[in-house]
Design a protein around this motif. Sequence first.
Motif, short mmCIF file in Angstrom:
data_model
loop_
_atom_site.label_atom_id
_atom_site.label_comp_id
_atom_site.label_asym_id
_atom_site.label_seq_id
_atom_site.Cartn_x
_atom_site.Cartn_y
_atom_site.Cartn_z
N GLU A 259 0.82 -1.20 0.00
CA GLU A 259 0.00 0.00 0.00
C GLU A 259 0.86 1.26 0.00
N GLU A 260 1.92 1.22 0.77
CA GLU A 260 2.82 2.38 0.80
C GLU A 260 3.51 2.58 -0.54
N LEU A 261 3.88 1.45 -1.17
CA LEU A 261 4.51 1.56 -2.49
C LEU A 261 3.53 2.09 -3.52
N CYS A 262 2.27 1.64 -3.42
CA CYS A 262 1.25 2.16 -4.34
C CYS A 262 1.12 3.67 -4.21
N ASP A 263 1.05 4.13 -2.98
CA ASP A 263 0.90 5.57 -2.77
C ASP A 263 2.11 6.33 -3.28
N GLU A 264 3.31 5.80 -3.04
CA GLU A 264 4.52 6.49 -3.51
C GLU A 264 4.58 6.49 -5.05
N PHE A 265 4.22 5.33 -5.64
CA PHE A 265 4.23 5.26 -7.11
C PHE A 265 3.25 6.27 -7.71
N LEU A 266 2.05 6.31 -7.15
CA LEU A 266 1.04 7.21 -7.70
C LEU A 266 1.37 8.67 -7.41
N SER A 267 1.96 8.96 -6.27
CA SER A 267 2.33 10.35 -5.98
C SER A 267 3.43 10.82 -6.91
N HIS A 268 4.39 9.92 -7.16
CA HIS A 268 5.44 10.30 -8.11
C HIS A 268 4.86 10.50 -9.51
N ALA A 269 3.95 9.57 -9.92
CA ALA A 269 3.33 9.72 -11.24
C ALA A 269 2.47 10.98 -11.30
N ARG A 270 1.84 11.33 -10.18
CA ARG A 270 1.02 12.52 -10.16
C ARG A 270 1.85 13.78 -10.43
N LEU A 271 3.07 13.82 -9.89
CA LEU A 271 3.92 14.99 -10.14
C LEU A 271 4.20 15.17 -11.62
N ARG A 272 4.52 14.06 -12.27
CA ARG A 272 4.83 14.16 -13.70
C ARG A 272 3.59 14.50 -14.52
N LEU A 273 2.46 13.89 -14.16
CA LEU A 273 1.24 14.17 -14.92
C LEU A 273 0.74 15.58 -14.66
N GLU A 274 0.91 16.09 -13.45
CA GLU A 274 0.51 17.47 -13.18
C GLU A 274 1.37 18.46 -13.94
N GLU A 275 2.61 18.09 -14.20
CA GLU A 275 3.44 18.94 -15.05
C GLU A 275 2.85 19.03 -16.47
N GLU A 276 2.38 17.87 -16.96
CA GLU A 276 1.73 17.88 -18.28
C GLU A 276 0.48 18.75 -18.25
N LEU A 277 -0.30 18.62 -17.18
CA LEU A 277 -1.51 19.44 -17.07
C LEU A 277 -1.17 20.92 -16.94
N ALA A 278 -0.09 21.22 -16.24
CA ALA A 278 0.32 22.63 -16.10
C ALA A 278 0.70 23.21 -17.46
N ALA A 279 1.37 22.39 -18.28
CA ALA A 279 1.71 22.87 -19.63
C ALA A 279 0.45 23.14 -20.44
N LEU A 280 -0.54 22.24 -20.31
CA LEU A 280 -1.81 22.47 -21.00
C LEU A 280 -2.51 23.72 -20.46
N GLN A 281 -2.43 23.93 -19.16
CA GLN A 281 -3.06 25.11 -18.57
C GLN A 281 -2.43 26.40 -19.08
N SER A 282 -1.11 26.39 -19.20
CA SER A 282 -0.43 27.58 -19.73
C SER A 282 -0.81 27.81 -21.18
N ASP A 283 -0.95 26.71 -21.95
CA ASP A 283 -1.38 26.85 -23.33
C ASP A 283 -2.82 27.37 -23.40
N LEU A 284 -3.64 26.92 -22.45
CA LEU A 284 -5.02 27.39 -22.41
C LEU A 284 -5.09 28.86 -22.05
N ALA A 285 -4.18 29.33 -21.19
CA ALA A 285 -4.17 30.74 -20.82
C ALA A 285 -3.86 31.64 -22.01
#
Length: 793
Positions: A259-285
């Motif tokens: 369970e701890e590994l799942c949370d760490e894996f998903l939190s790490h993946a969330r950082l990378r995916l949120e970077e992608e979303l931030a790039a889309l947000q800047s493009d949307l702006a």
Amino acid sequence: MAASPSARAGQFPEPRDEAAEEEETGRKRKAHGMLKLYYGLPSNGEEKDPLDPTDVDGAHFNPELFLNKLRKECPLPQLMDCEADMVKQIRALDSDMQTLVYENYNKFISATDTIRKMKNDFKKMEDEMDCLAANMAVITEFSARISSTLQDQHEQITKLSGVHTLLRKLQFLFELPARLNKCIELEAYGQAVRYYGKARSILHQYQHMPSFQGIQNDCQKIMASLSQRLREKFRDGGSSAQALAECVELLLQLDEPAEELCDEFLSHARLRLEEELAALQSDLALHAPSTTGPAPPSDILEFIDRGCNGFVSSLCLVIASYQDLFINSPSQEIPRSHSIAYMAQEKLVSFVNNLTSHYFSMVEQRLQLERGLGDNSLLVRALDRFHRRLQALAKLLPTSEVAAAGTEIVIRAAEERVWQYLQALRCFFLDCLTDVRQALAAPRLAGKDTPSLAELLASVSASILNQIKSVLTYVHLFTAKDITFSNKPYFKGEFCSQGVREGLIVGFIKSICQTARQFCETAGDRGGSTPPALLLLLSRLCLDYETSTISYILTLTDEQFLVQDHSPVTAVTSLCSEAREAAQKLLNHYVKVQGLIVSQMLRKSVETRDWINTIEPRNVRAVMKRVVEDTTSIDVQVGLLYEEGVRKAHSSDSSKRAFSVYSNSRMQTRYAPSYTPSAPMDTNLLSNIQKLFSERIDIFSPVEFNKVSVLTGIIKISLKTFLECVRLRTFGRHGLQQIQVDCHYLQLYLWRFVSDENLVHFLLDEIVGSAAHRCLDPMPMEQSVIEVICERG
């Protein structure tokens, strides 16, 4: 008794001819059956009794019995034929036998040689088998001697082999800490985990022994250090997906909490995916609406591609890696894997739904910025690509809400697009009306042709129809066969029926009727400033829609969008009735407006004149000439758009008719100087009785769609206003005479425009009669004088 050969030939020709015909077929059949006969195989014909002594081909054939049977049963000619046939068969058999021998001679020779060689080979083989048997006996004897010699030492050798294996294992255990350190130094983390996995159970089993306990403690410290390194590598943002997967797999093998590994894996993946979303947000702006800013740097297709190739692709990789590690991992223990997989699946679904909701929000914001109302092929392609990628993501994670949410976004985008096209059609219609207003208000320049009402109507109607066709073409892209979401039930049914047909086409037709009805508002509102020609044009436009255009547009829509939805839709007859109602209301309002314009002139002309002290009339007043001119121009204007209509038959003296107030002998005695006070009362009574038997005139009755009815309504309103204004005034002698002149002038011209000339005569009679009733000195003018003045005017 014997017969001559010629008689026999004439009496029995058939058997000889049949034998000749069957000679060839019999020979072929016999050639194929030779081998069967030789080897005793049954033939394909009818089965014969094998014990029949008269069967020539049988094994028990008896010549004597066969001959006796033939002599008893067959006549002489048949016996001779049978003899000839048997001779031919014998010769044929001899020939076939010779042929078989010649053809198979080489085979017989080869078979003989083969048999001779086989005899020699088998003899050699027998010698070799004897030699082999002797050798096997010797080997067996030597094996027995060796077994008897080593029998005493066998147990010792087995023990030594076991001791050797144990020593190797012990050596591996003693060298294990050094091996683990070496692997960690070389960053061969997978090899270190495999080494430790092999020795972990043994160390745990013998941990009560001091030597093994020391090794176990050293290994645990080393593996703790390795686990720490793997976690640091796991938290490193620059690690690749493969490196992350390897880290997670190794940590799971080291019994780290899943369970701890799942949370760490998903939190790490969330950082990378949120970077992608931030790039889309800047493009949307950059696409935010601004009045002075530059044009958007990228279109909707580029935005969707960036999101799909970046965020959605990364999310798919994260899902696949996560499932391989925590859900479908074969390295986990079976009893434990079910609970881990269930827990990991719930975490993954929540993770994906959370991130995709943010992504979908940005996609919808970007879709709302698409305000261009031209070709929407880019929008449809972008939605199709968006839908395709979401379908691939939904296949990886069927329990998520991604597919349903993505389809809802596509549906809302299509509905929004249809609504935008409806607003565009409404604006286009209003722009067309503005152009018509400007064309009607433009001054007429000499030498320059201005468009007529019929030309303006044709231009507006064609422009609106072409715009509707263009919009239908754009919307039809949503249902193209190469678009994936067009196979959804919504786009096959509800989108076509409720979205396009009802929402767009029917909504626009109703908007046209509603906009047209708004021009019929009372004065002071919008309708007060509406040019009458625009009312007439809109009336004809709505009537044309009721006649043919609505049916054509809806048929075109139904053909392009094959509706598979059974929800109720607006009937064509309902729309046609609504368009006809709008046309009727517009035409009624046109008549009212034009009648009020003429009435205003007449009212002012009556109210601003001193009818008691006026001079003797010498000509027709200018306002009456203006009324006739305006009525003529209205007649021309209405005739451009509407048909003539039906008129009642005109009398031959319509233009020469004299009014009853001065042509009736009874009425003339009323105005004589010797009238008594009771005379007005009698004439009033007679006038009222006469009105009872005349037809009632409905001034504001609905008009028909023709020119005569329209002009009749306008003239009724004008003359009724004239009558009511006259009733409010007091007249002198010359004032009455002026009213007589004006009414006669109107009668000369207005009867031509109405459906029934009696209507004009009746109203003009009422006007002159009302003036006479309100005259202080009622002395009418002679008819001849009135005619002279009107002709001169």
